[in-house]
Motif scaffolding. Structure first.
Motif, mmCIF file in Angstrom:
data_model
loop_
_atom_site.group_PDB
_atom_site.id
_atom_site.type_symbol
_atom_site.label_atom_id
_atom_site.label_comp_id
_atom_site.label_asym_id
_atom_site.label_seq_id
_atom_site.Cartn_x
_atom_site.Cartn_y
_atom_site.Cartn_z
ATOM 1 N N SER A 99 28.642 21.855 -24.761
ATOM 2 C CA SER A 99 29.160 21.925 -23.388
ATOM 3 C C SER A 99 30.332 22.891 -23.259
ATOM 4 C CB SER A 99 29.590 20.537 -22.911
ATOM 5 O OG SER A 99 30.748 20.121 -23.603
ATOM 6 N N ALA A 100 30.823 23.361 -24.423
ATOM 7 C CA ALA A 100 31.909 24.355 -24.474
ATOM 8 C C ALA A 100 33.058 23.970 -23.543
ATOM 9 C CB ALA A 100 31.353 25.731 -24.133
ATOM 10 N N GLY A 101 33.607 24.949 -22.833
ATOM 11 C CA GLY A 101 34.780 24.702 -21.986
ATOM 12 C C GLY A 101 34.519 23.741 -20.850
ATOM 13 N N ALA A 102 33.297 23.790 -20.315
ATOM 14 C CA ALA A 102 32.973 22.970 -19.138
ATOM 15 C C ALA A 102 33.167 21.487 -19.433
ATOM 16 C CB ALA A 102 31.534 23.224 -18.712
ATOM 17 N N GLY A 103 32.723 21.061 -20.625
ATOM 18 C CA GLY A 103 32.804 19.644 -20.973
ATOM 19 C C GLY A 103 34.230 19.141 -21.028
ATOM 20 N N MET A 160 23.067 22.617 -23.895
ATOM 21 C CA MET A 160 23.114 21.154 -23.850
ATOM 22 C C MET A 160 21.714 20.554 -23.725
ATOM 23 S SD MET A 160 26.399 20.216 -21.507
ATOM 24 C CE MET A 160 26.374 18.467 -21.855
ATOM 25 N N LEU A 161 20.882 21.195 -22.918
ATOM 26 C CA LEU A 161 19.521 20.686 -22.752
ATOM 27 C C LEU A 161 18.743 20.817 -24.060
ATOM 28 C CD1 LEU A 161 18.899 22.235 -19.227
ATOM 29 C CD2 LEU A 161 18.987 19.794 -19.705
ATOM 30 N N GLN A 162 19.029 21.911 -24.791
ATOM 31 C CA GLN A 162 18.366 22.124 -26.084
ATOM 32 C C GLN A 162 18.768 21.044 -27.091
ATOM 33 O OE1 GLN A 162 19.107 26.276 -26.835
ATOM 34 N NE2 GLN A 162 17.095 26.549 -27.743
ATOM 35 N N VAL A 163 20.061 20.730 -27.119
ATOM 36 C CA VAL A 163 20.566 19.698 -28.035
ATOM 37 C C VAL A 163 19.865 18.367 -27.748
ATOM 38 C CG1 VAL A 163 22.617 18.336 -28.695
ATOM 39 C CG2 VAL A 163 22.808 20.805 -28.381
ATOM 40 N N ILE A 208 26.451 17.736 -16.074
ATOM 41 C CA ILE A 208 27.054 17.834 -17.414
ATOM 42 C C ILE A 208 27.945 16.622 -17.675
ATOM 43 C CG2 ILE A 208 28.713 19.161 -18.818
ATOM 44 C CD1 ILE A 208 27.656 21.707 -17.412
ATOM 45 N N HIS A 209 28.756 16.270 -16.676
ATOM 46 C CA HIS A 209 29.679 15.132 -16.784
ATOM 47 C C HIS A 209 28.898 13.857 -17.144
ATOM 48 C CE1 HIS A 209 33.446 13.087 -14.784
ATOM 49 N NE2 HIS A 209 33.179 12.593 -15.972
ATOM 50 N N ARG A 210 27.797 13.634 -16.437
ATOM 51 C CA ARG A 210 26.999 12.422 -16.699
ATOM 52 C C ARG A 210 26.427 12.429 -18.121
ATOM 53 N NH1 ARG A 210 21.929 9.787 -13.237
ATOM 54 N NH2 ARG A 210 21.346 8.287 -14.861
ATOM 55 N N ILE A 211 25.891 13.565 -18.553
ATOM 56 C CA ILE A 211 25.313 13.650 -19.908
ATOM 57 C C ILE A 211 26.361 13.295 -20.957
ATOM 58 C CG2 ILE A 211 24.438 15.271 -21.658
ATOM 59 C CD1 ILE A 211 22.957 16.754 -19.446
ATOM 60 N N LEU A 212 27.577 13.835 -20.793
ATOM 61 C CA LEU A 212 28.643 13.589 -21.770
ATOM 62 C C LEU A 212 29.061 12.114 -21.790
ATOM 63 C CD1 LEU A 212 30.841 16.778 -21.199
ATOM 64 C CD2 LEU A 212 29.289 16.330 -23.105
ATOM 65 N N VAL A 213 29.187 11.523 -20.616
ATOM 66 C CA VAL A 213 29.557 10.095 -20.544
ATOM 67 C C VAL A 213 28.483 9.249 -21.226
ATOM 68 C CG1 VAL A 213 29.951 8.123 -19.010
ATOM 69 C CG2 VAL A 213 30.898 10.353 -18.405
ATOM 70 N N GLU A 214 27.207 9.529 -20.910
ATOM 71 C CA GLU A 214 26.114 8.736 -21.483
ATOM 72 C C GLU A 214 26.064 8.860 -22.998
ATOM 73 O OE1 GLU A 214 22.996 8.473 -17.734
ATOM 74 O OE2 GLU A 214 22.802 10.158 -19.124
ATOM 75 N N GLU A 215 26.272 10.072 -23.495
ATOM 76 C CA GLU A 215 26.274 10.281 -24.950
ATOM 77 C C GLU A 215 27.420 9.514 -25.598
ATOM 78 O OE1 GLU A 215 24.293 11.751 -27.284
ATOM 79 O OE2 GLU A 215 22.890 11.802 -25.610
ATOM 80 N N ASP A 216 28.583 9.598 -24.975
ATOM 81 C CA ASP A 216 29.764 8.922 -25.511
ATOM 82 C C ASP A 216 29.560 7.405 -25.514
ATOM 83 O OD1 ASP A 216 32.300 8.841 -26.620
ATOM 84 O OD2 ASP A 216 33.318 8.779 -24.676
ATOM 85 N N ASN A 256 26.788 5.808 -25.640
ATOM 86 C CA ASN A 256 25.719 5.365 -26.549
ATOM 87 C C ASN A 256 26.085 5.510 -28.025
ATOM 88 O OD1 ASN A 256 24.140 4.650 -24.376
ATOM 89 N ND2 ASN A 256 23.198 6.660 -24.213
ATOM 90 N N HIS A 257 27.301 6.011 -28.299
ATOM 91 C CA HIS A 257 27.835 6.102 -29.666
ATOM 92 C C HIS A 257 26.945 6.830 -30.670
ATOM 93 C CE1 HIS A 257 30.979 3.510 -28.339
ATOM 94 N NE2 HIS A 257 30.182 2.478 -28.157
ATOM 95 N N SER A 258 26.085 7.729 -30.208
ATOM 96 C CA SER A 258 25.280 8.460 -31.202
ATOM 97 C C SER A 258 26.137 9.624 -31.688
ATOM 98 C CB SER A 258 23.974 8.934 -30.583
ATOM 99 O OG SER A 258 24.224 9.576 -29.360
ATOM 100 N N ARG A 259 26.867 9.391 -32.754
ATOM 101 C CA ARG A 259 27.950 10.293 -33.150
ATOM 102 C C ARG A 259 27.508 11.730 -33.403
ATOM 103 N NH1 ARG A 259 32.680 7.962 -33.409
ATOM 104 N NH2 ARG A 259 32.736 5.716 -33.566
ATOM 105 N N GLU A 260 26.377 11.895 -34.139
ATOM 106 C CA GLU A 260 25.975 13.260 -34.496
ATOM 107 C C GLU A 260 25.668 14.102 -33.261
ATOM 108 O OE1 GLU A 260 22.847 14.058 -37.500
ATOM 109 O OE2 GLU A 260 23.858 12.351 -38.466
ATOM 110 N N SER A 261 24.679 13.611 -32.488
ATOM 111 C CA SER A 261 24.295 14.390 -31.301
ATOM 112 C C SER A 261 25.473 14.429 -30.329
ATOM 113 C CB SER A 261 23.082 13.774 -30.623
ATOM 114 O OG SER A 261 23.407 12.507 -30.127
ATOM 115 N N ASN A 262 26.273 13.360 -30.371
ATOM 116 C CA ASN A 262 27.459 13.269 -29.533
ATOM 117 C C ASN A 262 28.336 14.499 -29.729
ATOM 118 O OD1 ASN A 262 29.885 12.487 -28.361
ATOM 119 N ND2 ASN A 262 29.539 10.334 -28.850
#
Length: 283
Positions: free
Chosen positions: A92-96, A1-4, A69-77, A79-85
């Motif tokens: 995030s695999a199963g954890a997300g 996730m950090l790499q992405v 991880i939870h915060r990163i996913l919420v922020e991405e969602d 911000n509507h950046s679909r690709e990186s989203n």
């Protein structure tokens, strides 16, 4: 996730010039390092926090990995950046999936992202501090003071001095100098590497010169150790105290590598052999 997110993954042993309690994970293009924090004598119930490593210590990013991880996913969602989203959700695999379902933020009808994160994900220092500043911008000093006080409740960020430093700054901003001085002195009872800023900035609010530093320097001399032992303190506790004092001293100038060997010795003397090995471990 950090790499992405565009960060470079680094070795857990890449600890030169970093606080020796950090387990480095990644480095951003600006050079800031994200790490896990292995607290040698963690406050009860503390999981391994995620931190940003700074010259004088650490800045708490999240109280545990799941929250991060939870915060990163919420922020991405949000911000509507679909690709990186999509990429992040895949990374995030199963954890997300367990933590957050895409679209939950929109469905919640909470318009403010910070409010959603505080309500649904957890407490984060940067968000609480931002909230206080927003209160000030609106001219609402009372709410700013209440939120600053809320930040310092010991169950929220146990072990960390940052909430007390920030509360001292808030009190200073509204002209309550005496209370600010007390809050800053309270902050300096926490490890100095958890202040979120330079020691000197807090010492100035506390109206302390070098007496705290001199006191600690005395405590780590052989005379200081012997004095504690004479008072009946257990040798293991004296060694743990010395390790804590040395970490405080190292944080003042950010000279971690100068102290690391002695810190490891202290943990060995206290019977924490795994921590001693970990502190010395580097590439």
């Amino acid at each position: 996730m950090l790499q992405v997110r565009g960060e470079s993954i680094i070795s857990p042993g890449a600890k030169q010039n970093l606080i020796p309690l950090a387990i480095p994970l990644s480095e951003s293009s600006s050079g800031s390092v994200t790490a896990l924090l292995r607290w040698p004598t963690a406050p009860p119930g503390m999981e391994m926090p995620v931190v940003e490593v700074r010259k004088h210590g650490v800045w708490l990013l999240s109280k545990n990995v799941d929250q991060y991880i939870h915060r990163i996913l919420v922020e991405e969602d949000a911000n509507h950046s679909r690709e990186s989203n999509n990429e992040l959700f895949r990374a995030s695999a199963g954890a997300g999936v367990e933590l957050y379902k895409k679209g939950d933020f929109a469905e919640s009808r909470i318009s403010n992202l910070d409010v959603y994160l505080l309500r649904k994900v957890g407490l984060f220092p940067d968000i609480i501090e931002r909230k206080v500043m927003h209160h000030f911008e609106k001219g609402d000093q009372v709410s700013a003071l209440i939120t600053g006080e809320f930040y310092t409740k010991k169950e929220h960020f146990p072990g960390f001095g940052r909430p007390f430093v920030f509360n001292a700054e808030v009190l200073l901003k509204v002209g309550r100098k005496l209370e600010a001085k007390d809050a800053a002195r309270g902050a300096l009872k926490s490890p100095w590497w958890t202040l979120g800023c330079k020691y000197q900035e807090v010492a100035d609010i506390a109206q302390w010169e070098d007496e705290q530093i001199e006191y600690i320097k005395e405590k780590v001399t052989e005379e200081g150790r012997q004095e504690d032992l004479k008072k009946g303190k257990a040798p293991a506790q004296v060694a743990l105290d010395e390790a804590a004092f040395l970490l405080d001293l190292a944080s003042v100038e950010g000279t971690w590598d100068d102290f690391v060997e002695r810190i490891a010795e202290c943990y060995k003397e206290a019977g924490l052999h795994d921590i001693a090995k970990f502190v010395l471990y580097r590439d």
